[in-house]
Design a protein around this motif. Structure first.
Motif, PDB file in Angstrom:
ATOM      1  N   ARG A 175      36.065  34.740  -1.715  1.00 16.77           N
ATOM      2  CA  ARG A 175      36.885  34.957  -2.905  1.00 16.77           C
ATOM      3  C   ARG A 175      37.503  36.333  -2.642  1.00 16.77           C
ATOM      4  NH1 ARG A 175      32.407  33.108  -5.893  1.00 16.77           N
ATOM      5  NH2 ARG A 175      33.235  31.011  -6.484  1.00 16.77           N
ATOM      6  N   PHE A 176      38.943  36.444  -3.098  1.00 21.40           N
ATOM      7  CA  PHE A 176      39.441  37.797  -2.984  1.00 21.40           C
ATOM      8  C   PHE A 176      39.858  38.030  -4.345  1.00 21.40           C
ATOM      9  CE2 PHE A 176      41.164  35.749   1.034  1.00 21.40           C
ATOM     10  CZ  PHE A 176      40.803  36.802   1.785  1.00 21.40           C
ATOM     11  N   GLY A 177      39.709  39.560  -4.473  1.00 23.77           N
ATOM     12  CA  GLY A 177      39.927  40.295  -5.913  1.00 23.77           C
ATOM     13  C   GLY A 177      38.925  40.119  -6.787  1.00 23.77           C
ATOM     14  N   ALA A 184      39.180  36.397 -10.023  1.00 26.47           N
ATOM     15  CA  ALA A 184      39.040  36.415  -8.511  1.00 26.47           C
ATOM     16  C   ALA A 184      40.085  35.079  -7.925  1.00 26.47           C
ATOM     17  CB  ALA A 184      37.754  36.414  -8.019  1.00 26.47           C
ATOM     18  N   PHE A 185      40.460  35.171  -6.585  1.00 28.44           N
ATOM     19  CA  PHE A 185      41.121  34.218  -6.107  1.00 28.44           C
ATOM     20  C   PHE A 185      40.214  33.431  -5.182  1.00 28.44           C
ATOM     21  CE2 PHE A 185      43.712  32.011  -2.851  1.00 28.44           C
ATOM     22  CZ  PHE A 185      44.609  31.152  -3.350  1.00 28.44           C
ATOM     23  N   THR A 186      39.885  32.343  -5.117  1.00 27.01           N
ATOM     24  CA  THR A 186      39.232  31.407  -4.471  1.00 27.01           C
ATOM     25  C   THR A 186      39.827  30.879  -3.108  1.00 27.01           C
ATOM     26  OG1 THR A 186      37.540  31.010  -6.282  1.00 27.01           O
ATOM     27  CG2 THR A 186      37.119  29.726  -3.998  1.00 27.01           C
ATOM     28  N   ALA A 187      39.751  31.725  -1.990  1.00 31.61           N
ATOM     29  CA  ALA A 187      40.647  31.306  -0.899  1.00 31.61           C
ATOM     30  C   ALA A 187      39.726  30.140  -0.113  1.00 31.61           C
ATOM     31  CB  ALA A 187      40.931  32.162   0.143  1.00 31.61           C
ATOM     32  N   LEU A 188      38.653  30.120  -0.133  1.00 28.84           N
ATOM     33  CA  LEU A 188      37.585  29.305   0.594  1.00 28.84           C
ATOM     34  C   LEU A 188      36.737  28.666  -0.278  1.00 28.84           C
ATOM     35  CD1 LEU A 188      37.370  30.562   4.329  1.00 28.84           C
ATOM     36  CD2 LEU A 188      39.085  28.842   3.493  1.00 28.84           C
ATOM     37  N   GLY A 195      46.380  22.527   8.201  1.00 28.63           N
ATOM     38  CA  GLY A 195      46.694  22.694   6.749  1.00 28.63           C
ATOM     39  C   GLY A 195      47.804  23.240   6.445  1.00 28.63           C
ATOM     40  N   ARG A 196      48.509  23.186   5.200  1.00 25.37           N
ATOM     41  CA  ARG A 196      49.891  23.576   4.989  1.00 25.37           C
ATOM     42  C   ARG A 196      49.434  25.198   4.702  1.00 25.37           C
ATOM     43  NH1 ARG A 196      49.078  19.834   0.659  1.00 25.37           N
ATOM     44  NH2 ARG A 196      50.304  18.105   1.121  1.00 25.37           N
ATOM     45  N   SER A 197      50.816  26.053   4.593  1.00 25.13           N
ATOM     46  CA  SER A 197      50.743  27.184   4.519  1.00 25.13           C
ATOM     47  C   SER A 197      49.763  27.646   3.207  1.00 25.13           C
ATOM     48  CB  SER A 197      52.004  27.925   4.407  1.00 25.13           C
ATOM     49  OG  SER A 197      51.972  29.275   4.151  1.00 25.13           O
ATOM     50  N   GLY A 198      48.998  28.617   3.465  1.00 22.94           N
ATOM     51  CA  GLY A 198      48.227  29.089   2.065  1.00 22.94           C
ATOM     52  C   GLY A 198      47.069  28.273   1.976  1.00 22.94           C
ATOM     53  N   ALA A 199      46.620  27.242   2.859  1.00 20.45           N
ATOM     54  CA  ALA A 199      45.364  26.496   2.707  1.00 20.45           C
ATOM     55  C   ALA A 199      44.087  27.342   2.894  1.00 20.45           C
ATOM     56  CB  ALA A 199      45.533  25.362   3.622  1.00 20.45           C
ATOM     57  N   GLY A 200      44.287  28.458   3.649  1.00 23.92           N
ATOM     58  CA  GLY A 200      43.011  29.212   3.920  1.00 23.92           C
ATOM     59  C   GLY A 200      42.602  29.160   5.430  1.00 23.92           C
ATOM     60  N   LYS A 201      43.601  28.814   6.257  1.00 28.45           N
ATOM     61  CA  LYS A 201      43.196  28.669   7.541  1.00 28.45           C
ATOM     62  C   LYS A 201      43.084  30.124   8.189  1.00 28.45           C
ATOM     63  CE  LYS A 201      47.368  26.912   8.645  1.00 28.45           C
ATOM     64  NZ  LYS A 201      47.924  26.740   7.114  1.00 28.45           N
ATOM     65  N   SER A 202      43.934  31.051   8.194  1.00 29.90           N
ATOM     66  CA  SER A 202      43.791  32.292   8.681  1.00 29.90           C
ATOM     67  C   SER A 202      42.463  33.084   8.421  1.00 29.90           C
ATOM     68  CB  SER A 202      45.114  33.242   8.259  1.00 29.90           C
ATOM     69  OG  SER A 202      46.095  32.867   9.093  1.00 29.90           O
ATOM     70  N   THR A 203      42.015  32.901   6.895  1.00 34.87           N
ATOM     71  CA  THR A 203      40.972  33.361   6.424  1.00 34.87           C
ATOM     72  C   THR A 203      39.705  32.833   6.991  1.00 34.87           C
ATOM     73  OG1 THR A 203      42.009  33.428   4.288  1.00 34.87           O
ATOM     74  CG2 THR A 203      39.755  33.593   4.067  1.00 34.87           C
ATOM     75  N   LEU A 204      39.586  31.555   6.994  1.00 32.74           N
ATOM     76  CA  LEU A 204      38.591  30.829   7.812  1.00 32.74           C
ATOM     77  C   LEU A 204      38.553  31.330   9.304  1.00 32.74           C
ATOM     78  CD1 LEU A 204      36.909  28.343   7.240  1.00 32.74           C
ATOM     79  CD2 LEU A 204      38.467  26.990   8.210  1.00 32.74           C
ATOM     80  N   LEU A 243      36.296  39.618  10.751  1.00 32.57           N
ATOM     81  CA  LEU A 243      37.470  40.395  10.188  1.00 32.57           C
ATOM     82  C   LEU A 243      37.269  40.292   8.696  1.00 32.57           C
ATOM     83  CD1 LEU A 243      40.245  39.830  12.592  1.00 32.57           C
ATOM     84  CD2 LEU A 243      38.864  41.926  12.437  1.00 32.57           C
ATOM     85  N   GLU A 244      36.948  39.054   8.147  1.00 35.83           N
ATOM     86  CA  GLU A 244      36.507  38.955   6.808  1.00 35.83           C
ATOM     87  C   GLU A 244      35.086  38.913   6.543  1.00 35.83           C
ATOM     88  OE1 GLU A 244      38.721  39.382   4.174  1.00 35.83           O
ATOM     89  OE2 GLU A 244      40.838  39.239   5.141  1.00 35.83           O
ATOM     90  N   LYS A 245      34.587  38.824   5.473  1.00 35.63           N
ATOM     91  CA  LYS A 245      33.060  38.463   5.160  1.00 35.63           C
ATOM     92  C   LYS A 245      33.221  37.493   4.151  1.00 35.63           C
ATOM     93  CE  LYS A 245      29.258  41.794   4.993  1.00 35.63           C
ATOM     94  NZ  LYS A 245      28.556  42.094   6.078  1.00 35.63           N
TER      95      LYS A 245
END
Ligand SMILES: Nc1ncnc2c1ncn2[C@@H]1O[C@H](COP(=O)(O)OP(=O)(O)O)[C@@H](O)[C@H]1O
Ligand SMILES: [Mg+2]
Length: 364
Positions: free
Chosen positions: A30-32, A39-43, A60-69, A76-78
């Motif tokens: 989650r972000f924020g 909070a925004f749930t990215a994954l 996946g499409r843009s915004g699906a959560g790929k880079s976060t994953l 780089l993210e927790k």
């Protein structure tokens, strides 16, 4: 070119074989959510693993959560909750020193290459070695062969501004390999390249996977990329894995709507046709159908018989024979009258021949 199945050619130890290179276990990110903001749930609960020696694609499409994953893999993210495990080590539990060690074992390449413009190709590749405190003699011994490996032996002293997009990505790949990683992460590495250059970069990644036994985890929004090199694929939509399996199976039998849409966008359909596709037929419309041929199934006779079966009213719109995961695979997009009697004849033919089909929609 046929590349042997990398997983089979690597011959990992018995324990490594059972233990995946990367696994996501119930991962939520989650972000924020601070200062009263929701909070925004990215994954949203990712369970997925990549075996040693595989080339795994996440599409996946843009915004699906790929880079976060993918950013969770090198810390780089927790993760907000759940576990990300790389070769037996839980990334979320690592100290700063632990993370530094892990990152040396993970190479990463990016859409926009992320090269330092003030450094030559050689010096860009040398950078991770300098950071790791490697002496200049050993750096020289390492960087030269890496530039040769990616086909840039003669470009060592060129600056990024003097290189094409494909050459820049080759420098990016050489840099990612400098610390002898066991895992290579690719975030849309070919998305800024033209189709031909994309193919050459994908061929290079395939070769590295086969020759160095490096596991590759790549994320992309392009089905073409997955189809060209991934042995396995997971489809991500709104932070969830909606479908996963061998690339061949997913490509041949897409189960989820998102997968179908991604597949349809990879078909070489003309824009006027693609933009006119409707979900349900009106009187006089034509059905737009993708036929899938497996293995050695004779392509020509079957399409000929389909045309004969339905009458003269079949248009062949796109298609060809390709190879996915080393297996021949034919795909053909046809249209014919959506009249119930014609549809019934077509379905009878598919049932008799075992042809796999997918109705893409209806067109006027
Ligand atoms: N640091 C961040 N803070 C807030 N939201 C983020 C952050 N990173 C990503 N997101 C959001 O998470 C979602 C997934 O982003 P991302 O993983 O970049 O998707 P993709 O790579 O599939 O396009 C997007 O809605 C994005 O806006
Ligand atoms: Mg992204």
């Amino acid at each position: 070119m046929t590349i042997p199945n990398a997983a089979a050619s690597v011959a990992p130890s018995a324990s490594a074989q059972t233990k995946p290179m990367v696994s996501f276990e119930g991962v939520i990110k989650r972000f924020g959510g601070t200062g009263g903001q929701p909070a925004f749930t990215a994954l949203d609960g990712i369970d997925f693993s990549v075996s040693h020696g595989a080339i795994a694609g996440i599409i996946g499409r843009s915004g699906a959560g790929k880079s976060t994953l993918i950013r969770l893999v090198n810390g780089l993210e927790k993760a907000t909750s759940g576990k990300v495990v790389v070769d037996g080590i839980e990334v979320g539990g690592l100290s700063e020193t632990g993370l530094r060690d892990l990152r040396r074992q993970i190479g990463m390449i990016f859409q926009h290459f992320n090269l330092l413009t003030s450094r030559t190709a050689f010096d860009n590749v040398a950078l991770p070695l300098e950071i790791a405190g490697v002496d200049s003699q050993s750096i020289k011994a390492k960087v030269g062969p890496l530039l040769d490996l990616v086909g840039l032996g003669d470009k060592a002293n060129r600056y990024p501004s003097e290189l094409s997009g494909g050459q820049k990505q080759r420098v990016g790949i050489a840099r990612a390999l400098a610390t002898d990683p066991k895992l290579l992460l690719s975030d849309e590495a070919t998305s800024a390249l033209d189709p031909e250059t994309t193919q050459s970069i994908l061929e290079l990644l395939k070769r590295i996977n086969a020759e160095l036994g490096l596991t590759v985890l790549l994320i992309t929004h392009e089905m073409e990329v997955v189809k060209t090199i991934a042995t396995d694929v997971a489809v991500i939509d709104k932070g969830r894995i909606v479908e996963a399996g061998s690339t061949f199976d997913v490509y041949a039998n897409p189960a989820h709507e998102t997968t179908r849409t991604l597949l349809a966008s990879a078909l070489a359909l003309p824009e006027w046709l693609r933009s006119g596709i409707k979900r349900s037929p009106s009187a006089g419309d034509r059905a737009l159908v993708r036929l899938v041929f497996f293995g050695e199934t004779a392509f020509q006779p079957l399409t000929g018989r389909l045309v004969a079966e339905l009458g003269a009213d079949v248009n062949i719109l796109a298609g060809g024979i390709e190879e996915i995961g080393g297996k021949p695979f034919g795909s053909l997009v046809v249209s014919y009258s959506a009249d119930p009697a014609v549809i019934a004849r077509a379905e009878k033919f598919y049932a008799e021949t075992g042809l796999k089909t997918e109705v893409l929609g209806y067109v006027a």
